[in-house]
Design an enzyme around this catalytic site. Structure first.
Site, PDB file in Angstrom:
ATOM      1  N   GLN A  79     -13.445 -19.377  30.054  1.00  0.00           N
ATOM      2  CA  GLN A  79     -14.640 -20.118  29.694  1.00  0.00           C
ATOM      3  C   GLN A  79     -15.444 -19.383  28.628  1.00  0.00           C
ATOM      4  OE1 GLN A  79     -15.086 -21.030  34.421  1.00  0.00           O
ATOM      5  NE2 GLN A  79     -16.945 -21.424  33.270  1.00  0.00           N
ATOM      6  N   ARG A 134     -20.479 -23.180  39.451  1.00  0.00           N
ATOM      7  CA  ARG A 134     -21.209 -24.383  39.107  1.00  0.00           C
ATOM      8  C   ARG A 134     -22.696 -24.199  39.375  1.00  0.00           C
ATOM      9  NH1 ARG A 134     -18.627 -30.346  39.028  1.00  0.00           N
ATOM     10  NH2 ARG A 134     -20.219 -31.196  37.681  1.00  0.00           N
ATOM     11  N   CYS A 135     -23.195 -23.057  38.955  1.00  0.00           N
ATOM     12  CA  CYS A 135     -24.622 -22.822  39.090  1.00  0.00           C
ATOM     13  C   CYS A 135     -24.976 -21.699  38.145  1.00  0.00           C
ATOM     14  CB  CYS A 135     -25.003 -22.439  40.515  1.00  0.00           C
ATOM     15  SG  CYS A 135     -24.996 -20.690  40.862  1.00  0.00           S
ATOM     16  N   GLU A 165     -24.885 -28.435  36.511  1.00  0.00           N
ATOM     17  CA  GLU A 165     -24.911 -27.713  37.768  1.00  0.00           C
ATOM     18  C   GLU A 165     -26.046 -28.132  38.688  1.00  0.00           C
ATOM     19  OE1 GLU A 165     -24.798 -24.036  35.773  1.00  0.00           O
ATOM     20  OE2 GLU A 165     -22.622 -24.035  35.637  1.00  0.00           O
TER      21      GLU A 165
END
Lengths: 149, 292, 162, 799
Positions: free
Chosen positions: D235, D382-383, D752
């Site tokens: 990523q 996802r945060c 998120e």
């Protein structure tokens, strides 16, 4: 995962015979089901290769087995460490040897096994009952073979 | 993950398959749907030396009613059952089961007979076969034999199939108009093994009393179990909530599950009870008997 | 072993080990639209169609078992540059994000619609429950399958003006 | 052969707020995505890893002889071989170091012990199975609370005598750091003076992002040119290139990192994993490309976990429900190495957003991290860096407080929200919230779900013995890390770059330092540029993920792409527009001051008929540039955001409970998000659906659990539970729009928010359903059995 078992086996043999049997690693090894090979290191240690069939799980396990007979305590300790299928098994078992009379001896055994790796994590759902059966077979075989001596 | 290497046999006839099984004995495994076996092989937990793939055997994919029995050949897939309108309309129990085994894609490959032969302690079909009083047809070197399901299912992952033998068919008694059943399963999500499940079959007398009941529970012991005491309690009685409660309680009593991530032994035992109760209520409802 | 099978309508001869999984054979043949996401037959990203009406997880079948069978993969869905209604609908309804589950999801939906051409939302959710998606929360996938079902039921040519 | 280019509809100029369909879909829907495992290079070798079955053990011996006998196996390496190359340990992102292959001992189950290279994937797997490792098991630390006991086994013998680490003093060999923020004394004083106080312990269990595509890498060392090309599921390709250069000592210009299509990341694909290093080392040693693709087991057992925060909170309030102070103590289980992916100055990430949407005057938070015999990680799943834990903590606690005060949880929230006039709002723990209208968002959500009717229904049902619950979460996120004055990873400032090249014929290629994994950048970046430059969205191609071509940037995670790269994109476009304006003036034969940008065209002020399009300007930039002006129309912009952005939302959940089994059924879930300016509402909605589903999974299913021996109990998808379409509720979404005042287009990031905000809503709903039975809290995941225990102990039973 940690597994605990216990059981009793009535052996049709005198305590003396039983002790003699236990102090012979070759004989003890012969009680392992589906024994592929055994290498006796000394009178207490051996390396055994065993075929294990637990439901769909079938594979070969290599175990270092240490026998620790303690006649003073009327007890034998067994330590097994080894593995197969990318998994590890650590087992300690002990059996109290209680002469009932000259012809029968009671093996009062208990064991604790720790299983690590895929056999526990993937096969864990079905492992417990099967492992129990396996251990019971070992002691049943012992009972059988001791009686035959 | 990559399975260990094996020898692959693809017999084109039952005789050929049996001869392979005779030759390789315990080293061989039958490959039917493969939906339990292949994942186990990918983890290398199963490393059979020989696979005998029976998928090309002729005439094992049939579903037919014969002599009062619904006969499913060894290559009948779960989806064959799931998508059959005849089974949906008349065989409520096995229709229910066919919709909740594994997941919808796995069911396209998985076979009913294969699942029974695998005899996983959480197997869905085993519980259903017990409740419906199914029979297994087995072929071997000694010819054919038929075993009632209770004798066929021996222990977890063990059946009465001997070395060199192969199960070729499962038979479910054809239900009459006063017979219905249901399968109640709880799973953490689609595709999980059951936390607990209950298969129930009930046949009523014309007077509304229960003529016969079959109750199988799964995932709550070393293998699927028949709840005989519950069957006894129900037999001959008028269905009431009290009666169902008493019968369901028997399931809790005989359940002996291992605790795991799906739940404690205590929880699973209670679920065996709840699900047997719910199964009975649903089966009776399908016979237009409302107990509440 | 040498095996012969049909993939997306064309005959292929492949050389595989007995233990070669069908998904590896398909991917090694250059059709990389079929993916691999787990080892336990759980995720469904490897779903392909076997003999037209059967969906299978190609990680849970050996390539040798596909001998003589016909496999359809995501690459076989479009006709030339005309997308299959499911492909079009996944695009129209934003039924994909990272795209990794999409081929398996489309193949599963393709088989679902053959067995049930007009499914309810609940039936779609049920029928696709062997295929995992981590991105979309499934809601737009369900909408896509509904759209495709409609498109497939419309008589050819009547698409634009009704 | 027919060219399979899907006939997707042309879109024209499509700027902000347009729900245009995604450009990237074209390849994915026909099976032409290009994921890591789809890449095959000539002569490529396959790598497989050997893993430890033990969670803690000494390695007595590794015997590779049998493996090397297997036909096709080319080499096997262990830590010894890596040590020769200086690569047996690598630095982590968190200032610690980690083993690449087990060096003398293993510290968690499944740890990598050896790497096998072979000509086929079969031979590699056979080789890995044939490596014999002899272990001596050691006592295992699983419970983080026992990690720092005086007699706890020492895990990290390599640093056992170091009394200080990257984040300050260490008080025990298994202690990593202690981090605190806020004023302890003032907070304790305020708490002591509060009329009402609540205390609650809660655990945010260990979880794993589990993208459907596992991680993987192809190392390709070209010995002739000395260039290393690394294909990697990452990523953050640029950061990886820099790290690789530092670790391998290969000059950075000789390393090219290509991050191909990524099948979901969710934070899992940020760190550097041992498998990557082994694939690269294998290629350097063997002179052939080496591919490694994780098995699912490897993914779940060895790569970055998330959460694992064990939290204690205390909140003070007045009797009528005005909060006064908050104190938090958290124990963080970091596993065997501190490999958390957080900005360097923030070892506990942005956890100090734990005061949430509420006006706390006093607050204090302390986080302590410890080593255990578990896989390392601590990724932002996802945060935005521990925001999920913070948000769950405060949103769950507000319900505990409401229960204590016997107050409606919506009313309590309304009473304590930071008010619109308070922005920019300085929080007690040091943040400056940019904008928000919490009351408005909550009211929209309550209205949408019919809150008051539901409360009535609940009362009636409760009277009949039925169980339903309503849960609210009004969270505030903090995303977009971040401003370079505070935010860096390994010293690299967390800005992001965008490059725009407008071609003579009016098409453009746009590149960014981010790397999407399904977020739709190929569409949304094009929309921003289309908006700013008036170019046809179909004529803008977006490229990310190749370090040879893309401008530097820190990558895509923590909802930072839109706040950072999105800003860079808009400002790059504006810079181009500035130049274009000069060209337009030249074409229109007026002075630059007489040109204005109207309706996505350059027009002579006050003369609507007299205008030129960006297409015409682009052509002129190459064919007819004004004298003295540099030809061409390209630029690169590095955007260093002035502040973070603070998206927020109001979620309301309704659940029904099965009294027989304890099953919780989510009946409805309304999610109203406010992420500022919306670039593409379709994509935003899709992101919200996905994030809610992962929040749902955490609330009810996903957990990485261990037994006492350190066995990993969720090593595959039959044990690590991801919801299917059948379990997943149907989501009802909506939004309010409070633009960020400092972001170039007012956008805040949304990917998120739903994962951050939703878990508390689910848990609050379940606890609400059971509150009258004396339940105040249930830890996630909420299993049927946990609910069943409550029911049965209250004497509730039903078929």
């Amino acid at each position: 995962m940690k597994l605990e078992y216990k059981g009793q086996e009535n052996v049709q043999a005198s305590p003396e015979k039983v002790w003699k049997f236990i102090q012979d690693p070759q004989k003890v090894a012969s009680c392992l089901p589906d024994l592929k090979s055994v290498e006796i290191k000394d009178d207490k240690n051996m390396v055994a290769t065993v075929g294990v069939a637990v439901g769909p799980v079938r594979g070969t396990f290599k175990f270092n087995i240490e026998l620790d007979p303690r006649p003073d305590e009327n007890k034998v300790m067994v330590r097994i460490r080894g593995g197969g299928l990318g998994s590890a098994v650590d087992l300690t078992a002990s059996a109290d040897i209680k002469g009932q009379d000259n012809q029968t001896t009671l093996l009062d055994w208990q064991g604790q096994a720790t299983v690590s790796g895929p056999a526990a994590t993937v096969g864990g759902r079905v492992l417990d009952a099967q492992a129990k059966r396996l251990i019971e077979t070992v002691f049943a075989n012992m009972g059988q073979k001791m009686s035959e001596v | 993950m990559i399975p260990a290497a094996f020898e692959y046999k693809r017999p084109m006839s039952l005789e050929e398959a049996l001869s392979h099984l005779a030759q390789y004995g315990a080293d061989a495994r039958v490959l039917a749907g493969g939906q339990s076996l292949i994942p186990a092989m990918r983890y290398r937990l199963a490393q059979p030396a020989v696979l005998v793939d029976i998928n090309k055997l002729p005439n094992l994919g049939y579903m037919k009613e014969e002599n009062g029995m619904l006969c499913l050949g060894a290559l009948v897939r779960d989806t064959d059952v799931e998508f059959s309108p005849e089974i949906r309309s008349r065989y409520h129990l096995i229709s229910d089961v066919s919709m909740v085994v594994a997941d919808p894609i796995v069911r396209f490959r998985a076979t009913v007979v294969g699942s029974l032969c695998h005899n996983d302690p959480s197997g869905d079909w085993a519980a259903a076969a017990i409740a419906a009083r199914a029979q297994m047809a087995i072929q071997g070197p000694g010819g054919a034999r038929v075993e009632p399901i209770d004798r066929f299912l021996v222990d977890s992952f063990a059946t009465s199939i001997g070395e060199g033998e192969m199960a070729v068919e499962v038979r479910f008694p054809v239900p009459n108009a006063l017979t219905s059943g249901a399968y109640e399963k709880i799973e953490r999500k689609v595709g999980d093994y059951a936390t607990a499940a209950a298969a129930v079959q009930v046949e009523l007398n014309p007077d509304g009393t229960i003529k016969e009941a079959g109750i199988g529970i799964t995932a709550v012991a070393h293998m699927a179990l028949r709840v005989e005491e519950a069957e006894k309690i129900l037999r001959g009685q008028k269905p009431t909530l009290e009666l169902i409660r008493a019968a369901a309680e028997e399931a809790r009593k005989i359940a002996n599950p291992n605790p795991d991530a799906r739940g404690s032994a205590e929880y699973k035992k209670d679920m065996a009870r709840v699900l047997v109760g719910r199964g009975l209520i649903k089966a009776l409802k399908r016979l237009n008997v409302v107990v509440a | 072993m040498e095996i012969t099978l049909k993939i997306n309508g064309s005959e292929k001869k492949l050389s595989v080990e007995p233990r070669t999984l069908l998904v590896h054979a398909i991917r090694d043949a250059g059709l990389t639209g079929t993916h691999i996401g787990c080892d336990s037959s759980s995720c469904g990203v490897c779903t392909v169609v076997l003999d037209g009406k059967t969906a299978v997880k190609s990680c849970t079948m050996f390539a040798v078992q596909a001998e003589g069978h016909e496999i359809t993969t995501i690459e076989g869905m479009a006709q030339g540059d005309k997308l299959h209604p499911l492909q079009q609908a996944f695009h129209d309804q934003h039924g994909l994000q990272c795209g990794y589950c999409t081929p398996g999801m489309i193949m599963a939906a393709h088989v679902l619609l053959q067995h049930n051409p007009n499914p309810t939302e609940e039936e779609i959710r049920f029928g696709l429950s062997g295929n995992l998606c981590r991105c979309t929360g499934y809601q737009n996938i369900v909408k896509a399958v509904q759209q495709a079902a409609q498109m497939l039921q419309q008589p050819a040519g009547a698409a634009a003006d009704d | 052969m027919a060219v399979q280019t899907p006939n997707l509809e042309p879109k024209g100029i499509q700027g902000l707020g347009k729900a245009i369909k995604r450009k990237e879909d074209a390849r994915f829907i026909v099976g032409k995505g290009n994921y890591l495992d789809d890449i095959n290079l000539p002569g490529m070798l396959y790598m497989a890893l050997v893993h430890s079955p033990y969670a803690h053990a000494k390695i007595l011996n590794i015997d590779t002889s049998e493996a090397l006998k297997i036909p096709g196996v080319k080499a096997v390496i262990t830590a010894k071989d890596l040590a020769a190359a200086g690569l047996s340990w690598i630095p982590t992102l968190a200032g610690d170091k980690q083993m690449v292959l087990a060096d003398g001992k293993v510290l968690y189950q499944h740890q990598e012990v050896a790497a096998v290279y072979a000509e086929t994937r079969q031979a590699a797997a056979d080789g890995a199975a044939a490596v014999q490792v002899e272990y001596e098991p050691l006592p295992v630390v699983v419970d983080p609370y026992k990690a720092t006991a005086p007699d706890a086994p020492v895990l990290r013998e390599d640093i056992k005598d170091q009394m200080s680490g990257a984040h300050g003093p260490r008080r025990h060999p298994n202690h990593i750091w202690t981090w605190e923020v806020g004023s302890k004394d003032e907070t304790e004083k305020a708490l002591a003076q509060s009329e009402v106080r609540i205390k609650q312990h809660m655990v945010y269990p260990r979880s794993h992002p589990a993208p459907l595509e596992p991680c993987g890498c192809i190392g390709d060392m070209n010995k002739a040119t000395g260039r290393l090309t690394v294909y990697m599921t990452t990523q953050a390709p640029h950061a990886i290139r820099t790290v690789l250069s530092l670790v391998t000592k290969i000059p950075e210009n000789n390393i090219r990192v290509i991050s191909p299509d990524i099948g979901g990341g969710f934070g899992n694909k940020v760190p550097v994993y041992p498998g990557y290093v082994c694939a690269i080392v294998g290629s350097i040693v063997l002179g052939a490309p080496v591919k490694w693709v994780e098995t699912r087991t490897e993914n779940l057992t060895t790569t970055g976990f998330a959460r694992d925060f064990h939290m204690d909170i205390e909140i003070g309030a007045t009797k009528d429900g005005k909060v006064t102070a908050m104190k938090v103590y958290t124990l963080a289980d970091h596993g065997a190495f501190d490999a958390a992916a957080d900005p360097s100055k923030y070892p506990a990430g942005l956890f100090s957003i734990c005061t949430g949407s509420y006006d706390f005057q006093k607050a204090y938070a302390q986080v302590e991290a410890v080593y255990t015999n578990k896989a390392p990680g601590g990724v932002a799943y996802r945060c935005s860096f521990r925001v999920t834990e913070a948000s769950y903590l405060i949103e769950r606690s507000m319900d505990v407080l409401a229960h204590e005060l016997k107050m409606d949880p919506a009313e309590l929230r309304l009473k304590n929200f930071i008010q619109p006039h308070q922005f920019p709002y300085p929080s007690a723990l040091g943040w400056t919230y940019d904008s928000g209208d919490y009351e408005k968002t909550l009211k929209v959500a309550l209205e949408r779900i019919g809150y008051h009717e539901l409360r009535k229904e609940q009362a009636e049902k409760r009277a009949r013995g039925e169980l339903m619950g309503i849960g609210i979460s009004t969270f505030t996120e903090i995303v977009g890390a971040g401003p370079s004055k505070d935010f860096d990873i390994l010293g690299i400032k967390m800005f992001d770059g965008a490059e725009i090249r407008v071609h003579p014929t009016g098409s453009a290629i746009v590149r960014a330092g981010t790397r999407h994994q399904g977020q739709g950048h190929e569409t949304t970046w094009a929309q921003i540029v289309s908006e700013e430059l008036g170019l046809d969205v179909d004529k803008i191609i977006v490229e990310e993920g190749d370090t040879d071509t893309a401008p530097y940037g820190l990558g895509t995670y923590a909802s930072r792409s839109t706040p950072t790269a999105g800003g860079a994109m808009a400002l790059a476009a504006r810079r181009i527009r500035e130049k274009a304006k000069k060209i337009a003036a030249h074409l229109l034969e007026v002075s630059e001051n007489d040109v204005e940008w109207v309706d996505k065209k350059f027009q002579v002020k006050g003369v609507p008929g007299k205008s030129v399009t960006m297409n015409e300007v682009a052509f002129a930039a190459y064919t007819n540039p004004p004298p003295g002006l540099e030809p061409g129309l390209e630029t690169t912009y590095y955007y260093d955001p002035p502040n973070l952005t603070f998206p927020h939302g109001a979620y309301v959940c309704v659940v029904d409970i099965d009294k027989g089994t304890g099953e919780v059924k989510v009946r409805r879930f309304v999610a109203i998000d406010d992420c500022g300016t919306i670039i593409n509402p379709m994509i935003v909605e899709g992101q919200v659906h996905g994030g809610l589903t992962e929040g749902f999974a955490m609330a009810f299913m996903q957990e990485i659990a261990f037994d006492e021996q350190g066995n990993h109990l969720a090593s595959n998808f039959t044990d690590y539970l991801l919801p299917t379409a059948l379990e997943t509720p149907k989501w009802e979404t909506g939004h309010t729009v409070t633009p960020s005042p400092h972001h170039p287009i007012g956008a805040k990031g949304v990917g998120e928010s739903p994962t951050v905000g939703s878990p508390a809503a689910f848990v609050n709903a379940v606890v609400d359903a059971l509150a009258h039975l004396g339940v105040r809290h249930i830890d996630m995941p909420i299993t049927r059995e946990k609910v069943w225990r409550v029911l049965r102990s209250a004497g509730i039973d039903a078929f």
